[in-house]
Design an enzyme around this catalytic site. Structure first.
Site, mmCIF file in Angstrom:
data_model
loop_
_atom_site.group_PDB
_atom_site.id
_atom_site.type_symbol
_atom_site.label_atom_id
_atom_site.label_comp_id
_atom_site.label_asym_id
_atom_site.label_seq_id
_atom_site.Cartn_x
_atom_site.Cartn_y
_atom_site.Cartn_z
ATOM 1 C CG HIS A 1 -0.254 0.316 2.502
ATOM 2 N ND1 HIS A 1 0.379 -0.645 3.226
ATOM 3 C CD2 HIS A 1 -0.075 1.484 3.179
ATOM 4 C CE1 HIS A 1 0.912 -0.097 4.312
ATOM 5 N NE2 HIS A 1 0.662 1.190 4.308
HETATM 6 C C1 UD1 Z 1 -2.208 5.799 5.277
HETATM 7 C C2 UD1 Z 1 -0.944 6.409 5.820
HETATM 8 C C3 UD1 Z 1 0.179 5.381 5.820
HETATM 9 C C4 UD1 Z 1 -0.242 4.114 6.539
HETATM 10 C C5 UD1 Z 1 -1.563 3.610 5.990
HETATM 11 C C6 UD1 Z 1 -2.046 2.452 6.800
HETATM 12 C C7 UD1 Z 1 -0.689 8.803 5.323
HETATM 13 C C8 UD1 Z 1 -0.019 9.805 4.495
HETATM 14 N N1 UD1 Z 1 -0.501 7.521 4.988
HETATM 15 O O1 UD1 Z 1 -1.979 5.454 3.933
HETATM 16 O O2 UD1 Z 1 1.305 5.905 6.490
HETATM 17 O O3 UD1 Z 1 0.746 3.141 6.338
HETATM 18 O O4 UD1 Z 1 -2.542 4.651 6.050
HETATM 19 O O5 UD1 Z 1 -2.938 1.658 6.116
HETATM 20 O O6 UD1 Z 1 -1.360 9.152 6.270
HETATM 21 N N2 UD1 Z 1 -9.259 4.251 0.955
HETATM 22 C C9 UD1 Z 1 -10.483 3.623 0.903
HETATM 23 N N3 UD1 Z 1 -11.096 3.315 2.082
HETATM 24 C C10 UD1 Z 1 -10.566 3.609 3.295
HETATM 25 C C11 UD1 Z 1 -9.317 4.256 3.331
HETATM 26 C C12 UD1 Z 1 -8.679 4.574 2.169
HETATM 27 O O7 UD1 Z 1 -11.002 3.342 -0.181
HETATM 28 O O8 UD1 Z 1 -11.189 3.279 4.330
HETATM 29 C C13 UD1 Z 1 -8.557 4.551 -0.328
HETATM 30 C C14 UD1 Z 1 -8.926 5.907 -0.913
HETATM 31 O O9 UD1 Z 1 -8.935 5.777 -2.309
HETATM 32 C C15 UD1 Z 1 -7.746 6.768 -0.499
HETATM 33 C C16 UD1 Z 1 -6.599 5.781 -0.518
HETATM 34 O O10 UD1 Z 1 -7.152 4.553 -0.078
HETATM 35 O O11 UD1 Z 1 -7.544 7.851 -1.354
HETATM 36 C C17 UD1 Z 1 -5.443 6.174 0.381
HETATM 37 O O12 UD1 Z 1 -5.893 6.382 1.727
HETATM 38 P P1 UD1 Z 1 -5.058 7.344 2.708
HETATM 39 O O13 UD1 Z 1 -5.632 7.276 4.065
HETATM 40 O O14 UD1 Z 1 -4.920 8.699 2.092
HETATM 41 O O15 UD1 Z 1 -3.626 6.728 2.696
HETATM 42 P P2 UD1 Z 1 -3.161 5.235 2.934
HETATM 43 O O16 UD1 Z 1 -2.545 4.743 1.683
HETATM 44 O O17 UD1 Z 1 -4.255 4.447 3.535
HETATM 45 N N1 UDP Z 2 -3.543 -5.514 9.012
HETATM 46 C C1 UDP Z 2 -4.789 -6.090 9.207
HETATM 47 N N2 UDP Z 2 -5.481 -6.553 8.123
HETATM 48 C C2 UDP Z 2 -4.985 -6.464 6.849
HETATM 49 C C3 UDP Z 2 -3.712 -5.871 6.668
HETATM 50 C C4 UDP Z 2 -3.022 -5.394 7.771
HETATM 51 O O1 UDP Z 2 -5.253 -6.207 10.349
HETATM 52 O O2 UDP Z 2 -5.659 -6.896 5.912
HETATM 53 C C5 UDP Z 2 -2.816 -5.007 10.184
HETATM 54 C C6 UDP Z 2 -1.430 -5.584 10.336
HETATM 55 O O3 UDP Z 2 -1.483 -6.823 10.993
HETATM 56 C C7 UDP Z 2 -0.741 -4.490 11.149
HETATM 57 C C8 UDP Z 2 -1.382 -3.225 10.643
HETATM 58 O O4 UDP Z 2 -2.597 -3.623 10.006
HETATM 59 O O5 UDP Z 2 -1.050 -4.625 12.523
HETATM 60 C C9 UDP Z 2 -0.482 -2.567 9.662
HETATM 61 O O6 UDP Z 2 -1.147 -1.545 9.019
HETATM 62 P P1 UDP Z 2 -0.752 -1.043 7.571
HETATM 63 O O7 UDP Z 2 0.063 -2.038 6.866
HETATM 64 O O8 UDP Z 2 -2.007 -0.578 6.958
HETATM 65 O O9 UDP Z 2 0.073 0.278 7.916
HETATM 66 P P2 UDP Z 2 1.603 0.538 8.303
HETATM 67 O O10 UDP Z 2 1.956 -0.321 9.455
HETATM 68 O O11 UDP Z 2 2.417 0.286 7.082
HETATM 69 O O12 UDP Z 2 1.597 1.988 8.622
#
Ligand code: UD1
Ligand code: UDP
Length: 365
Positions: free
Chosen positions: A214
């Site tokens: 992601h």
């Molecule tokens: C965010 C964090 C990242 C973290 C990740 C955990 C920032 C800059 N990034 O990234 O550090 O590792 O969360 O998962 O804060 N979307 C959905 N449904 C949701 C959430 C997101 O469809 O419930 C989609 C949307 O298209 C959105 C995209 O995911 O634009 C990105 O979501 P966003 O929260 O901006 O960043 P993450 O990639 O989730």
């Molecule tokens: N995780 C989860 N379900 C999923 C993918 C990840 O519960 O389908 C959990 C994972 O075990 C970890 C956390 O989400 O505890 C990590 O989040 P993510 O990878 O979204 O963000 P990051 O740690 O890179 O910021």
């Protein structure tokens, strides 16, 4: 003591669960969900499973560009702080929700407590690196998960308010792995994921790779994303891929060959722990998952050029892989010599939540 705690993204819900439980025994916590993550399986599922208290405020900001999203959070959090007059604001990790919370509090001269302070990739292009550096420099208490994190902060001239409390995600793993095993052993894990993907092949424990992708650096570059999928296609075991919604949308547009790749919806934390513990290897760009793999003694290949969790690289428990098809395949197919190496205890003793609570309440007095 009265604390406002800011959460908004998946890894923050997982970190919040152990802290909220400990802190609320003798203190008042006002929980703010920014709404950065909002799909049921990116948010609600964790509140239900981990019994996280219902947020007192939900800002519902949703998805947007970095500026717009962070600005909406900043405005909402500022109002809450003015309204609640807390003794401090606690933020987790390195997301836009983290930075918004730290900035809103610091502008109002309210102490900021940063859990997971001091991590660095030294890649300034990562939004997470920008968020964590800025948050650290606004914080009163820097609650570090490792000694490396403490040392990183000292190199930046931050010398007060530093504390190595251990990793709160280690607390979560220790608390939940038994529950995960009880719930998903004896093939229940497979039945569960087959409900989501009916064409899933029969998988056996240690007979699959568990992957997540992601990070912006991988998802937003079609060449890198295609290269990752081409490598997955050629691996010698099936790849189980609970796919982040961000990546799902991009993969659909690229029309990729999904041979050997089995996409499922993001799963809950307990199922994720079970899948991690029983995978042959984890292949990921997630920060949290790299560590969970390490805690659960599953080798990991990280699809990035750097990691903040450098301790996991020791004895090749975790290997960084450049995004080249053949290199990814070689790294994933490597002989797992790490399994013969004991792991030093570098992430604390599983009592980070209590140590954070002690530090925060001590500061207030
Ligand atoms: C965010 C964090 C990242 C973290 C990740 C955990 C920032 C800059 N990034 O990234 O550090 O590792 O969360 O998962 O804060 N979307 C959905 N449904 C949701 C959430 C997101 O469809 O419930 C989609 C949307 O298209 C959105 C995209 O995911 O634009 C990105 O979501 P966003 O929260 O901006 O960043 P993450 O990639 O989730
Ligand atoms: N995780 C989860 N379900 C999923 C993918 C990840 O519960 O389908 C959990 C994972 O075990 C970890 C956390 O989400 O505890 C990590 O989040 P993510 O990878 O979204 O963000 P990051 O740690 O890179 O910021």
């Amino acid at each position: 003591m009265k604390l406002v705690t800011i959460i908004g993204a998946r890894p923050q819900f997982i970190k919040a669960a152990p802290f909220s439980e400990v802190f609320r025994q003798h203190n008042t916590e006002i929980l703010v969900h920014t709404g950065q993550h909002y799909d049921t399986n990116m948010s609600d599922i964790f509140f239900d499973e981990l019994r996280i208290p219902k947020p007192d405020y939900h800002l519902g900001v949703g998805s947007a560009s970095h500026g717009k999203q962070t600005a909406a959070m900043l405005a909402g959090i500022e109002e809450i702080i003015l309204n609640e007059k807390p003794d401090g604001v606690l933020v987790y990790g390195d997301t836009n929700s983290t930075l918004a919370g730290a900035l809103a509090a610091s502008k109002l001269h309210v102490p900021v407590y940063h859990v997971e302070a001091g991590l660095r990739s030294y890649n300034q292009r990562m939004p997470e690196e920008q968020n964590r550096v800025l948050t650290d420099h606004l914080s009163t208490l820097l609650l570090c998960p490792t000694q490396t994190a403490v040392d990183n902060l000292k190199k930046e001239g931050i010398t007060t308010g530093l504390l190595n409390v251990g990793d709160i995600m280690y607390d979560s793993v220790l608390r939940n792995i038994g529950l995960a095993t009880a719930k998903y052993a004896h093939g229940e894990w497979l039945r569960q994921i087959q409900q989501d993907n009916a064409s899933l092949p029969f998988l056996v424990e240690k007979g699959y790779y568990l992957a997540t992708i992601h990070r912006a650096e991988n998802t937003d570059d079609p060449v890198r994303l295609t290269t990752i999928f081409r490598a997955f296609r050629s691996l010698n075991k099936p790849v189980l891929l609970p796919l982040h919604p961000r990546t799902k949308k991009l993969v659909e547009n690229l029309n990729l060959d999904l041979h050997n790749i089995h996409i499922i919806q993001p799963v809950g934390y307990l199922l994720m722990l079970f899948l991690t513990a029983n995978a042959n290897m984890v292949v990921t760009d997630s920060g949290g998952l790299q560590k969970e793999a390490y805690f659960l003694k599953t080798p990991c290949t990280t699809l990035r050029d750097q990691t903040e969790w450098v301790e996991t690289l020791e004895n090749a428990w975790n290997v960084l892989s450049p995004i080249e098809e053949s290199t990814i395949i070689t790294n994933v197919h490597r002989i797992l010599t790490c399994l013969n190496h004991p792991q030093p205890r570098l992430f604390g003793d599983g009592n980070a939540a209590q140590k954070i609570c002690d530090a925060v309440t001590r500061t207030e007095r």
